[in-house]
Write an enzyme that holds these catalytic residues in place. Structure first.
Site, PDB file in Angstrom:
ATOM      1  N   ASP A 265      -6.492  37.645   4.347  1.00 25.11           N
ATOM      2  CA  ASP A 265      -6.096  36.131   4.296  1.00 25.11           C
ATOM      3  C   ASP A 265      -5.894  35.917   3.105  1.00 25.11           C
ATOM      4  O   ASP A 265      -6.434  36.460   2.135  1.00 25.11           O
ATOM      5  CB  ASP A 265      -6.970  35.285   4.838  1.00 25.11           C
ATOM      6  CG  ASP A 265      -6.341  33.985   5.316  1.00 25.11           C
ATOM      7  OD1 ASP A 265      -5.940  33.782   6.308  1.00 25.11           O
ATOM      8  OD2 ASP A 265      -6.237  33.367   4.457  1.00 25.11           O
TER       9      ASP A 265
ATOM     10  N   ASP B 110      -1.815  37.845  -0.784  1.00 26.02           N
ATOM     11  CA  ASP B 110      -0.850  37.579  -0.499  1.00 26.02           C
ATOM     12  C   ASP B 110      -0.052  38.682   0.308  1.00 26.02           C
ATOM     13  O   ASP B 110       0.485  39.426  -0.321  1.00 26.02           O
ATOM     14  CB  ASP B 110       0.135  37.028  -1.356  1.00 26.02           C
ATOM     15  CG  ASP B 110       1.469  36.252  -1.032  1.00 26.02           C
ATOM     16  OD1 ASP B 110       1.924  36.492  -0.041  1.00 26.02           O
ATOM     17  OD2 ASP B 110       2.058  35.816  -2.077  1.00 26.02           O
ATOM     18  N   VAL B 111      -0.200  38.595   1.619  1.00 27.43           N
ATOM     19  CA  VAL B 111       0.484  39.698   2.236  1.00 27.43           C
ATOM     20  C   VAL B 111       2.103  39.835   2.298  1.00 27.43           C
ATOM     21  O   VAL B 111       2.485  40.905   2.979  1.00 27.43           O
ATOM     22  CB  VAL B 111      -0.144  39.512   3.861  1.00 27.43           C
ATOM     23  CG1 VAL B 111      -1.557  39.949   3.881  1.00 27.43           C
ATOM     24  CG2 VAL B 111       0.340  38.550   4.560  1.00 27.43           C
TER      25      VAL B 111
ATOM     26  N   ASN C  80       0.514  38.394  11.364  1.00 28.99           N
ATOM     27  CA  ASN C  80       0.235  37.005  12.119  1.00 28.99           C
ATOM     28  C   ASN C  80       0.430  35.854  10.874  1.00 28.99           C
ATOM     29  O   ASN C  80       0.551  34.676  11.254  1.00 28.99           O
ATOM     30  CB  ASN C  80      -1.139  36.965  12.660  1.00 28.99           C
ATOM     31  CG  ASN C  80      -1.697  35.530  13.216  1.00 28.99           C
ATOM     32  OD1 ASN C  80      -1.310  35.399  14.152  1.00 28.99           O
ATOM     33  ND2 ASN C  80      -2.481  34.934  12.179  1.00 28.99           N
TER      34      ASN C  80
ATOM     35  N   TYR D 128      11.373  26.833   8.957  1.00 31.49           N
ATOM     36  CA  TYR D 128      10.508  27.269  10.000  1.00 31.49           C
ATOM     37  C   TYR D 128      11.315  27.575  10.815  1.00 31.49           C
ATOM     38  O   TYR D 128      11.205  29.016  11.274  1.00 31.49           O
ATOM     39  CB  TYR D 128       9.425  26.262  10.093  1.00 31.49           C
ATOM     40  CG  TYR D 128       8.433  26.850  11.290  1.00 31.49           C
ATOM     41  CD1 TYR D 128       7.293  27.577  10.586  1.00 31.49           C
ATOM     42  CD2 TYR D 128       8.215  26.671  12.576  1.00 31.49           C
ATOM     43  CE1 TYR D 128       6.280  28.083  11.489  1.00 31.49           C
ATOM     44  CE2 TYR D 128       7.583  27.272  13.414  1.00 31.49           C
ATOM     45  CZ  TYR D 128       6.432  27.822  12.883  1.00 31.49           C
ATOM     46  OH  TYR D 128       5.517  28.221  13.632  1.00 31.49           O
TER      47      TYR D 128
ATOM     48  N   LYS E 278      11.464  31.851  11.558  1.00 25.88           N
ATOM     49  CA  LYS E 278      11.003  32.366  12.762  1.00 25.88           C
ATOM     50  C   LYS E 278      12.119  33.037  13.855  1.00 25.88           C
ATOM     51  O   LYS E 278      11.740  33.931  14.336  1.00 25.88           O
ATOM     52  CB  LYS E 278      10.145  31.408  13.618  1.00 25.88           C
ATOM     53  CG  LYS E 278       9.009  30.897  12.984  1.00 25.88           C
ATOM     54  CD  LYS E 278       7.848  31.945  12.801  1.00 25.88           C
ATOM     55  CE  LYS E 278       6.644  31.619  12.262  1.00 25.88           C
ATOM     56  NZ  LYS E 278       5.633  32.554  12.080  1.00 25.88           N
TER      57      LYS E 278
ATOM     58  N   THR F  18      -3.881  24.538  15.440  1.00 27.27           N
ATOM     59  CA  THR F  18      -4.212  25.426  13.841  1.00 27.27           C
ATOM     60  C   THR F  18      -3.808  24.371  12.995  1.00 27.27           C
ATOM     61  O   THR F  18      -3.541  23.417  13.083  1.00 27.27           O
ATOM     62  CB  THR F  18      -3.372  26.729  13.984  1.00 27.27           C
ATOM     63  OG1 THR F  18      -1.938  26.446  13.997  1.00 27.27           O
ATOM     64  CG2 THR F  18      -3.564  27.724  15.075  1.00 27.27           C
TER      65      THR F  18
END
Length: 267
Positions: free
Chosen positions: A36, A59-60, A86, A150, A154, A185
């Protein structure tokens, strides 16, 4: 897919769906690296899971961080079997969204997946097995009223998952794409469109009016059932499938219906 004994990486796992996935994976006998941007949250989740989990903060969307995740997993537990891409962020509202907002959404919601696959897929192909799980959104199959970045990113996440499955499915690599609607969330409580309360309220109202809001744990249960069944499209809200069918059956009618829905939301 037998989860017990597998090694998994879950990004965005400091809270929400990611944390719930990490818990459920450990409960099923997997060993997990919890990743995370919030290193403290990742560490807290991993600590709560005991010796079957480790954590990495970072930061992935940064390929070097993803490599660190893979190295940590291999050092602690062994070769990575499953990667849950995710981590995700919201974005700006509409055409007024800045280039910075578009870039951030593209980096985290799409390119983070690409970079992880770039590092993992060659090794998985050589082994003849591996599993990549993309957390997209129902917005990636339908749209997201109130947020162009977004919705678009997505859609791209779904497209990348499809391409990955088509291209590498015969090499033993499995891919799942998770497309929920409302989940309890941070995204549903203001983070979908940070800094724009009016746009965020519209986007959140669109989500909550469309169907039930699920808990992260409910979503995680559906996701792991789908992974065990090696199912590509995982829909925690089953009604999304019918919505998607209606969209494909008559695109113009669907668009007109979405415009009416948007107008009703705005009152």
């Amino acid at each position: 897919m037998e989860i017990s004994g597998k090694v998994a990486i879950v990004t965005g796992a400091g809270a929400g769906i990611g944390a719930a996935l990490a818990r459920r994976l450990v409960e099923r006998g997997a060993r997990v690296v919890v990743a995370d941007l919030d290193a403290e949250s990742a560490a807290a989740v991993a600590q709560s899971l005991g010796t079957q989990a480790a954590s990495v903060g970072g930061d992935v969307s940064d390929e070097k961080v993803v490599q660190t995740l893979i190295d940590r997993a291999e050092a602690e537990f062994g070769p990575v079997d499953l990667y849950f891409a995710n981590a995700g962020i919201g974005g700006g509202p509409g055409l007024e969204s800045t280039d910075e907002q578009w870039s951030a959404a593209l980096e985290v919601n799409v390119l983070a997946h690409v970079r992880a696959a770039r590092l993992l897929v060659p090794g998985w192909s050589a082994r003849g097995e591996g599993y990549f799980v993309v957390t997209a959104s129902a917005a990636g199959l339908l749209t997201q009223i109130g947020s162009a970045p977004y919705s678009v990113t997505k859609h791209a996440a779904v497209g990348f998952a499809e391409w990955l499955s088509v291209t590498y499915g015969d090499s033993g690599i499995r891919v799942s794409c998770v497309c929920p609607m409302g989940v309890d969330t941070k995204l549903l409580h203001g983070d979908l469109i940070p800094g724009d309360e009016a746009a965020a309220a519209l986007a959140i109202k669109a989500v909550t009016a469309a169907g039930a809001v699920l808990s992260p744990e409910e979503v995680a249960d559906v996701v792991l059932a789908g992974v065990e069944a090696e199912q590509f499209l995982i829909l925690p809200h089953p009604e999304v499938l019918e919505m998607y069918r209606r969209k494909g059956a008559d695109y113009d009618r669907w668009l007109a219906g979405m415009r009416r829905f948007q107008s009703a939301l705005r009152g």
